[in-house]
Write a protein that holds these residues in place. Structure first.
Motif, mmCIF file in Angstrom:
data_model
loop_
_atom_site.group_PDB
_atom_site.id
_atom_site.type_symbol
_atom_site.label_atom_id
_atom_site.label_comp_id
_atom_site.label_asym_id
_atom_site.label_seq_id
_atom_site.Cartn_x
_atom_site.Cartn_y
_atom_site.Cartn_z
ATOM 1 N N CYS A 195 0.865 -1.185 0.000
ATOM 2 C CA CYS A 195 0.000 0.000 0.000
ATOM 3 C C CYS A 195 0.901 1.233 0.000
ATOM 4 O O CYS A 195 1.867 1.290 0.760
ATOM 5 C CB CYS A 195 -0.883 -0.014 1.245
ATOM 6 N N PRO A 196 0.613 2.232 -0.825
ATOM 7 C CA PRO A 196 1.461 3.426 -0.861
ATOM 8 C C PRO A 196 1.403 4.258 0.419
ATOM 9 O O PRO A 196 2.298 5.056 0.673
ATOM 10 C CB PRO A 196 0.923 4.215 -2.052
ATOM 11 N N LEU A 197 0.382 4.062 1.245
ATOM 12 C CA LEU A 197 0.263 4.838 2.480
ATOM 13 C C LEU A 197 0.878 4.147 3.693
ATOM 14 O O LEU A 197 1.584 4.764 4.473
ATOM 15 C CB LEU A 197 -1.210 5.157 2.766
ATOM 16 N N CYS A 198 0.586 2.848 3.855
ATOM 17 C CA CYS A 198 1.025 2.167 5.080
ATOM 18 C C CYS A 198 2.059 1.074 4.836
ATOM 19 O O CYS A 198 2.586 0.515 5.789
ATOM 20 C CB CYS A 198 -0.175 1.592 5.820
ATOM 21 N N ALA A 199 2.304 0.727 3.577
ATOM 22 C CA ALA A 199 3.282 -0.294 3.182
ATOM 23 C C ALA A 199 2.844 -1.718 3.518
ATOM 24 O O ALA A 199 3.602 -2.658 3.317
ATOM 25 C CB ALA A 199 4.654 -0.004 3.758
ATOM 26 N N GLU A 200 1.640 -1.903 4.022
ATOM 27 C CA GLU A 200 1.118 -3.255 4.236
ATOM 28 C C GLU A 200 0.753 -3.846 2.876
ATOM 29 O O GLU A 200 0.432 -3.118 1.944
ATOM 30 C CB GLU A 200 -0.112 -3.222 5.150
ATOM 31 N N PRO A 201 0.744 -5.185 2.753
ATOM 32 C CA PRO A 201 0.418 -5.786 1.460
ATOM 33 C C PRO A 201 -1.026 -5.514 1.047
ATOM 34 O O PRO A 201 -1.939 -5.548 1.876
ATOM 35 C CB PRO A 201 0.618 -7.280 1.693
ATOM 36 N N LEU A 202 -1.206 -5.234 -0.236
ATOM 37 C CA LEU A 202 -2.546 -5.019 -0.789
ATOM 38 C C LEU A 202 -3.137 -6.357 -1.204
ATOM 39 O O LEU A 202 -2.483 -7.158 -1.844
ATOM 40 C CB LEU A 202 -2.475 -4.102 -2.016
ATOM 41 N N ASP A 203 -4.389 -6.579 -0.837
ATOM 42 C CA ASP A 203 -5.103 -7.785 -1.238
ATOM 43 C C ASP A 203 -5.932 -7.492 -2.466
ATOM 44 O O ASP A 203 -6.366 -6.352 -2.680
ATOM 45 C CB ASP A 203 -6.041 -8.260 -0.112
ATOM 46 N N ALA A 204 -6.210 -8.524 -3.249
ATOM 47 C CA ALA A 204 -7.052 -8.356 -4.435
ATOM 48 C C ALA A 204 -8.474 -7.977 -4.026
ATOM 49 O O ALA A 204 -9.163 -7.265 -4.753
ATOM 50 C CB ALA A 204 -7.062 -9.636 -5.255
ATOM 51 N N GLU A 205 -8.911 -8.417 -2.844
ATOM 52 C CA GLU A 205 -10.265 -8.144 -2.375
ATOM 53 C C GLU A 205 -10.422 -6.756 -1.773
ATOM 54 O O GLU A 205 -11.521 -6.320 -1.471
ATOM 55 C CB GLU A 205 -10.700 -9.176 -1.315
ATOM 56 N N GLY A 206 -9.337 -6.084 -1.538
ATOM 57 C CA GLY A 206 -9.396 -4.769 -0.908
ATOM 58 C C GLY A 206 -8.396 -4.674 0.221
ATOM 59 O O GLY A 206 -7.709 -5.626 0.545
ATOM 60 N N HIS A 207 -8.333 -3.494 0.832
ATOM 61 C CA HIS A 207 -7.328 -3.260 1.858
ATOM 62 C C HIS A 207 -7.873 -2.232 2.843
ATOM 63 O O HIS A 207 -8.348 -1.174 2.440
ATOM 64 C CB HIS A 207 -6.053 -2.741 1.174
ATOM 65 N N VAL A 208 -7.826 -2.543 4.104
ATOM 66 C CA VAL A 208 -8.209 -1.593 5.137
ATOM 67 C C VAL A 208 -6.911 -0.961 5.626
ATOM 68 O O VAL A 208 -6.137 -1.578 6.338
ATOM 69 C CB VAL A 208 -8.964 -2.281 6.296
ATOM 70 N N CYS A 209 -6.689 0.273 5.199
ATOM 71 C CA CYS A 209 -5.436 0.955 5.491
ATOM 72 C C CYS A 209 -5.487 1.591 6.883
ATOM 73 O O CYS A 209 -6.401 2.349 7.196
ATOM 74 C CB CYS A 209 -5.168 2.023 4.425
ATOM 75 N N VAL A 210 -4.489 1.293 7.696
ATOM 76 C CA VAL A 210 -4.438 1.854 9.048
ATOM 77 C C VAL A 210 -4.196 3.358 9.023
ATOM 78 O O VAL A 210 -4.589 4.061 9.944
ATOM 79 C CB VAL A 210 -3.366 1.161 9.906
ATOM 80 N N ARG A 211 -3.577 3.857 7.980
ATOM 81 C CA ARG A 211 -3.337 5.302 7.867
ATOM 82 C C ARG A 211 -4.634 6.064 7.634
ATOM 83 O O ARG A 211 -4.721 7.246 7.915
ATOM 84 C CB ARG A 211 -2.363 5.616 6.724
ATOM 85 N N LEU A 212 -5.648 5.383 7.115
ATOM 86 C CA LEU A 212 -6.950 6.013 6.910
ATOM 87 C C LEU A 212 -7.946 5.586 7.978
ATOM 88 O O LEU A 212 -9.137 5.836 7.851
ATOM 89 C CB LEU A 212 -7.502 5.638 5.526
ATOM 90 N N ASN A 213 -7.444 4.920 9.012
ATOM 91 C CA ASN A 213 -8.288 4.403 10.087
ATOM 92 C C ASN A 213 -9.406 3.514 9.552
ATOM 93 O O ASN A 213 -10.497 3.459 10.105
ATOM 94 C CB ASN A 213 -8.881 5.542 10.928
ATOM 95 N N GLY A 214 -9.138 2.867 8.440
ATOM 96 C CA GLY A 214 -10.121 1.947 7.874
ATOM 97 C C GLY A 214 -11.192 2.613 7.046
ATOM 98 O O GLY A 214 -12.105 1.959 6.568
ATOM 99 N N TYR A 215 -11.122 3.908 6.876
ATOM 100 C CA TYR A 215 -12.153 4.622 6.124
ATOM 101 C C TYR A 215 -11.612 5.083 4.780
ATOM 102 O O TYR A 215 -10.445 5.419 4.643
ATOM 103 C CB TYR A 215 -12.640 5.865 6.904
ATOM 104 N N HIS A 216 -12.499 5.140 3.827
ATOM 105 C CA HIS A 216 -12.161 5.680 2.520
ATOM 106 C C HIS A 216 -12.748 7.079 2.447
ATOM 107 O O HIS A 216 -13.824 7.341 2.981
ATOM 108 C CB HIS A 216 -12.770 4.832 1.392
ATOM 109 N N GLN A 217 -12.042 7.965 1.809
ATOM 110 C CA GLN A 217 -12.587 9.296 1.645
ATOM 111 C C GLN A 217 -13.769 9.219 0.696
ATOM 112 O O GLN A 217 -13.722 8.556 -0.326
ATOM 113 C CB GLN A 217 -11.542 10.242 1.052
ATOM 114 N N ARG A 218 -14.823 9.877 1.082
ATOM 115 C CA ARG A 218 -16.009 9.912 0.218
ATOM 116 C C ARG A 218 -16.033 11.245 -0.507
ATOM 117 O O ARG A 218 -15.842 12.293 0.096
ATOM 118 C CB ARG A 218 -17.277 9.739 1.027
ATOM 119 N N ARG A 219 -16.276 11.135 -1.740
ATOM 120 C CA ARG A 219 -16.366 12.350 -2.533
ATOM 121 C C ARG A 219 -17.818 12.825 -2.503
ATOM 122 O O ARG A 219 -18.749 12.028 -2.557
ATOM 123 C CB ARG A 219 -15.968 12.077 -3.964
ATOM 124 N N PRO A 220 -18.025 14.121 -2.407
ATOM 125 C CA PRO A 220 -19.393 14.622 -2.378
ATOM 126 C C PRO A 220 -20.081 14.330 -3.722
ATOM 127 O O PRO A 220 -19.448 14.356 -4.782
ATOM 128 C CB PRO A 220 -19.248 16.111 -2.152
#
Length: 189
Positions: free
Chosen positions: A161-186
């Motif tokens: 992952c470019p943010l936390c360096a943890e391995p990216l899974d094909a199913e998705g990734h819960v990034c600790v740098r984003l506290n598990g949240y994805h930014q939502r665009r308005p």
């Protein structure tokens, strides 16, 4: 039961390899000499550490004994898959590394996981007591080729992952740098 030490003084191959898909790989080291093949199971981190330590030992050997020891004898990086059938002898617990001045070889010793604490005197010892072992003598070019392939095998896993360096899974990734949240665009209309 008596201790078994597999010794490869002039291996044709000593390679790291995997079985399985990235994220679910099993790592092996395999030594081949004549008609004999021995495979041992180990962790990804152990492969990485062994490759790093071999590279550092090679640099020290060249520094102390001269650059002619580091010269290539035409050994290229082995890209062939692991030999089959793949039957593991043991799971690696302790690893040892040394320089044998008589044979001008790097000696890699891999000891089986043991319930008892391993004393460093057991590493590179032929005594009856201790865990099973795989001992491989590598010329400096063979050791360099092993380290290069091992590093490629380790790096061939999932991209980080470019943010936390943890391995990216094909199913998705819960990034600790984003506290598990994805930014939502308005939503715009």
């Amino acid at each position: 039961m008596s201790r078994v030490i597999h010794v490869f003084r002039q291996p044709e191959r000593f390679v790291a390899g995997t079985v399985g898909e990235p994220g679910d790989r099993t790592f092996y080291l395999q030594a081949v000499e004549d008609a004999r093949t021995v495979s041992v199971l180990l962790e990804k981190q152990q492969v990485s550490v062994l490759a790093d330590r071999i590279a550092a030992l090679l640099a020290e050997v060249v520094r102390r004994f001269g650059p002619e020891l580091g010269e290539d004898e035409g050994e290229g990086t082995d890209t062939d898959p692991l030999a089959v059938p793949l039957e593991e002898e043991f799971r690696v617990g302790t690893m040892g590394l040394g320089w044998d001045a008589d044979s001008r070889s790097i000696v890699v010793e891999l000891l089986a996981v043991s319930e008892e604490e391993i004393d460093e005197s057991v590493v590179l010892d032929d005594g009856e007591e201790g865990p099973d072992a795989l001992r491989v003598f590598l010329s400096p070019p063979q050791a360099r080729a092993f380290a290069e392939r091992a590093e490629k095998v380790v790096q061939a896993g999932r991209p980080p992952c470019p943010l936390c360096a943890e391995p990216l899974d094909a199913e998705g990734h819960v990034c600790v740098r984003l506290n598990g949240y994805h930014q939502r665009r308005p939503v715009t209309e």
